[in-house]
Design an enzyme around this catalytic site. Structure first.
Site, PDB file in Angstrom:
ATOM      1  N   SER A  78       0.832  -1.203   0.000  1.00 50.75           N
ATOM      2  CA  SER A  78       0.000   0.000   0.000  1.00 50.75           C
ATOM      3  C   SER A  78       0.867   1.254   0.000  1.00 50.75           C
ATOM      4  CB  SER A  78      -0.953  -0.020   1.210  1.00 50.75           C
ATOM      5  OG  SER A  78      -1.926   0.985   1.094  1.00 50.75           O
ATOM      6  N   ASN A  79       0.237   2.394   0.159  1.00 50.73           N
ATOM      7  CA  ASN A  79       0.907   3.693   0.164  1.00 50.73           C
ATOM      8  C   ASN A  79       0.497   4.477   1.402  1.00 50.73           C
ATOM      9  OD1 ASN A  79       2.121   3.640  -2.428  1.00 50.73           O
ATOM     10  ND2 ASN A  79       0.216   4.250  -3.369  1.00 50.73           N
ATOM     11  N   HIS A  80       1.326   5.434   1.790  1.00 52.97           N
ATOM     12  CA  HIS A  80       0.896   6.394   2.810  1.00 52.97           C
ATOM     13  C   HIS A  80      -0.205   7.264   2.229  1.00 52.97           C
ATOM     14  CE1 HIS A  80       3.960   5.730   5.773  1.00 52.97           C
ATOM     15  NE2 HIS A  80       4.933   5.984   4.936  1.00 52.97           N
ATOM     16  N   ALA A 111      -3.846   7.880  -3.454  1.00 56.32           N
ATOM     17  CA  ALA A 111      -2.494   7.348  -3.556  1.00 56.32           C
ATOM     18  C   ALA A 111      -2.642   5.894  -4.007  1.00 56.32           C
ATOM     19  CB  ALA A 111      -1.796   7.442  -2.207  1.00 56.32           C
ATOM     20  N   VAL A 112      -2.723   5.734  -5.314  1.00 57.01           N
ATOM     21  CA  VAL A 112      -2.978   4.403  -5.875  1.00 57.01           C
ATOM     22  C   VAL A 112      -1.677   3.605  -5.861  1.00 57.01           C
ATOM     23  CG1 VAL A 112      -3.796   3.160  -7.919  1.00 57.01           C
ATOM     24  CG2 VAL A 112      -4.746   5.422  -7.371  1.00 57.01           C
TER      25      VAL A 112
END
Ligand code: CTP
Ligand code: CA
Length: 222
Positions: free
Chosen positions: A33-35, A99-100
């Site tokens: 995932s992303n922040h 934030a893909v």
């Protein structure tokens, strides 16, 4: 009072906002995932709804409550986010703050990947769909498509190139070395086809309100 005076100014307009991270499972217990707190996208959705717009907020997992008056569609993966966005078309304006996750596991393990004496596994990744770019080249392309870009180096050069590569009308760039993730304040540059305007540091709600002011001006002019 200024805000109250603007109530209803976007009545009848349809908006799509993406927000939050996407989460890409590697196996039943792990993910990539992303922040992303989702705060900036949620603030934009809230500001739009406050002015009477019809707002679909397609959101990855966040700790935030849906803003009042906003229709939230919760998703987890990039592919789900793309499908949910396409299902909302046509809209007047799309604002992509999500934030893909750029990649996902090529094969999602159905059982938990176990540690073995062979050492760590090698993960094979494949690229996720680009939701912003897909909206830009869609047959039902919104009149205005706004992207966001978090950069750590050469912010302006990268962001200008990214606006063109993605095919979006406006790109809101921010320098994430300044610790924007999870924060309430943001320092951004709004890039369109002619100029790049640096906005002073302000809270994310103010960024949202100013951006929605610009969007309203665009809709009046087009
Ligand atoms: N975006 C998207 N779908 C993706 C990747 C990005 O919709 N698969 C959108 C983001 O929501 C954002 C914009 O594209 O509005 C820019 O995202 P960013 O990650 O900065 O761009 P990338 O093209 O993925 O480039 P980078 O290699 O810098 O991550
Ligand atoms: Ca990316």
């Amino acid at each position: 009072l200024g805000q109250l005076a603007r109530g209803g100014s976007l009545a009848g307009r349809r908006f799509l906002v993406t927000a939050g991270p996407t989460v890409e499972p590697l196996d039943p217990v792990r993910f990539l995932s992303n922040h992303s707190s989702g705060k900036q996208g949620y603030a934009i959705a809230e500001a739009l709804a406050f002015r009477g717009a019809d707002v679909a907020l397609v959101s990855g997992p966040t700790a935030l409550a849906a803003p009042s008056g906003v229709r939230r569609i919760q998703v987890s993966t990039a592919r789900e986010m793309l499908a949910a966005c396409e299902a909302e078309l046509p809209v007047d304006v799309a604002v992509c703050t999500a934030a893909v996750s750029d990649w996902r596991a090529k094969v999602q393990a159905t059982g938990k990947i176990k540690k073995t004496s062979e050492g760590p596994p090698t993960l094979e990744l494949i690229e996720n769909p680009d939701i912003l770019a897909a909206l830009c080249r869609h047959a039902q392309r919104p009149k205005l498509v706004v992207g966001f870009a978090a950069e750590t180096d050469d912010v302006l050069v990268n962001a200008k190139a990214k606006r063109i590569r993605k095919g979006c009308d406006w790109l809101v760039a921010n320098d994430v070395r300044q610790g924007v993730f999870g924060a309430d304040r943001n320092t951004v540059t709004l890039i369109d086809g002619t100029e790049a305007v640096n906005w002073p540091e302000m809270d994310k709600r103010s960024v949202a309100n100013l951006l929605v002011d610009r969007i309203e001006e665009f809709l009046i002019a087009h």
